[in-house]
Write an enzyme that holds these catalytic residues in place. Sequence first.
Site, PDB file in Angstrom:
ATOM      1  N   ALA A  64       0.829  -1.205   0.000  1.00 38.56           N
ATOM      2  CA  ALA A  64       0.000   0.000   0.000  1.00 38.56           C
ATOM      3  C   ALA A  64       0.866   1.258   0.000  1.00 38.56           C
ATOM      4  CB  ALA A  64      -0.927  -0.006   1.215  1.00 38.56           C
ATOM      5  N   TYR A  65       1.861   1.293   0.881  1.00 38.89           N
ATOM      6  CA  TYR A  65       2.724   2.464   0.979  1.00 38.89           C
ATOM      7  C   TYR A  65       3.484   2.678  -0.326  1.00 38.89           C
ATOM      8  CZ  TYR A  65       6.020   5.818   2.998  1.00 38.89           C
ATOM      9  OH  TYR A  65       6.748   6.943   3.269  1.00 38.89           O
ATOM     10  N   SER A  66       4.063   1.610  -0.873  1.00 41.60           N
ATOM     11  CA  SER A  66       4.819   1.715  -2.120  1.00 41.60           C
ATOM     12  C   SER A  66       3.924   2.179  -3.262  1.00 41.60           C
ATOM     13  CB  SER A  66       5.461   0.371  -2.465  1.00 41.60           C
ATOM     14  OG  SER A  66       6.363  -0.040  -1.466  1.00 41.60           O
ATOM     15  N   SER A 118       1.119   3.870  -3.076  1.00 36.37           N
ATOM     16  CA  SER A 118       0.689   5.258  -2.875  1.00 36.37           C
ATOM     17  C   SER A 118       1.777   6.239  -3.280  1.00 36.37           C
ATOM     18  CB  SER A 118       0.279   5.486  -1.416  1.00 36.37           C
ATOM     19  OG  SER A 118       1.401   5.468  -0.544  1.00 36.37           O
ATOM     20  N   LYS A 119       3.028   5.901  -2.974  1.00 34.74           N
ATOM     21  CA  LYS A 119       4.129   6.802  -3.301  1.00 34.74           C
ATOM     22  C   LYS A 119       4.467   6.757  -4.791  1.00 34.74           C
ATOM     23  CE  LYS A 119       4.748   8.443   0.836  1.00 34.74           C
ATOM     24  NZ  LYS A 119       4.491   9.862   1.156  1.00 34.74           N
TER      25      LYS A 119
END
Length: 260
Positions: A166-168, A170-171
Site C-alpha cells: 500500500a505504501y509503495s 501510494s508513493k
Amino acid sequence: MGARYNLRSRRAIVTGGAGGLGRGIAQALIDAGATVELWDANAAALAEAAADLGPAASARHIDITDAAAVEIGAEAAFQSGGRIDILINNAGVLGEVKPVWETSPENFQRVLQVNLFGAYLVTRAVVGRMRAQVPRETAVSQHALRGHIVNIASIQGKEGMALAAAYSASKAGLLALTKSVAKETAKDGIIVTAITPAAAETAMAKEITAERRADILARIPMGRFVEIEEVARMVLWLSSDECSFSTGGIFDLSGGRATY
C-alpha cells in the site's frame, strides 16, 4: 556554511506539519524567511508544533482526505495572505507491514486515501488558486514564477518493497501525480517536483520492528537513514526561485539505494 535561500514574503503550506519531517521542513522554510501554515489532522500535535516554530507558523486542523474541508482550508489560506507561494505535500501514513495476502482492504484503502488521494485534493485546491495569482519577478531568472509544489514521496515509490504494497503503491502514484501536474502547469510558472527519500528518523520509523529496520538499513549503501535536515535542505532548494526549470523532476535522497 550551507546554501542560503531568500524566501522572504513567501507563504507556504506544509501538510503533515505536526510530524517530525513536517516540522523540520517548516523550520527550514521559516529560517529562510517564509511564513508557514501547518496542516494536520492531529490537533494537539499541531498546536504544539506551531508553538514550537514561533510566530512565523500558524496551524490549520484539517483532514486532507475530506474534499470539502480541503477546499475550505485552501480558500481561507489564500484569503488570509493573498497568495500561497509554496505547497509541501508531506502528510502520510505507513500502514500495515504484511504480505499483500494478509493485509486489510480497509487499511490499504486508508493508506491510499491519505498518501495519494489527500495529496491530490490539496494539490487540486491549491494549484487552481495558484494559477490565478500574480506571478512574482525573480532575482535569479528572467521568467516569472507563480509558485512551487514539492511532493514528499519515497524510495519505495520507485522500487516497491515487500510487506509495504500500500505504501509503495501510494508513493508511486504520487510520483505520477507530480509528473502529470508539472506538465499541466509548466506554462503557468508553477514548478512541481518530488523527492524520494529513504527512511528517516521520524515517528513512522518507530512503527517498524528491529528486523524491518535492519532490512531497510541493509538496502542503503551509505549505511544510515536520511536526516530530517537533509530532506529539509533539498526541499528548500526545490521551493526557491533557484529551482526554475526542473519541473516534473524526481529528486533522489536514498543514500545510493536507487540511482535513477
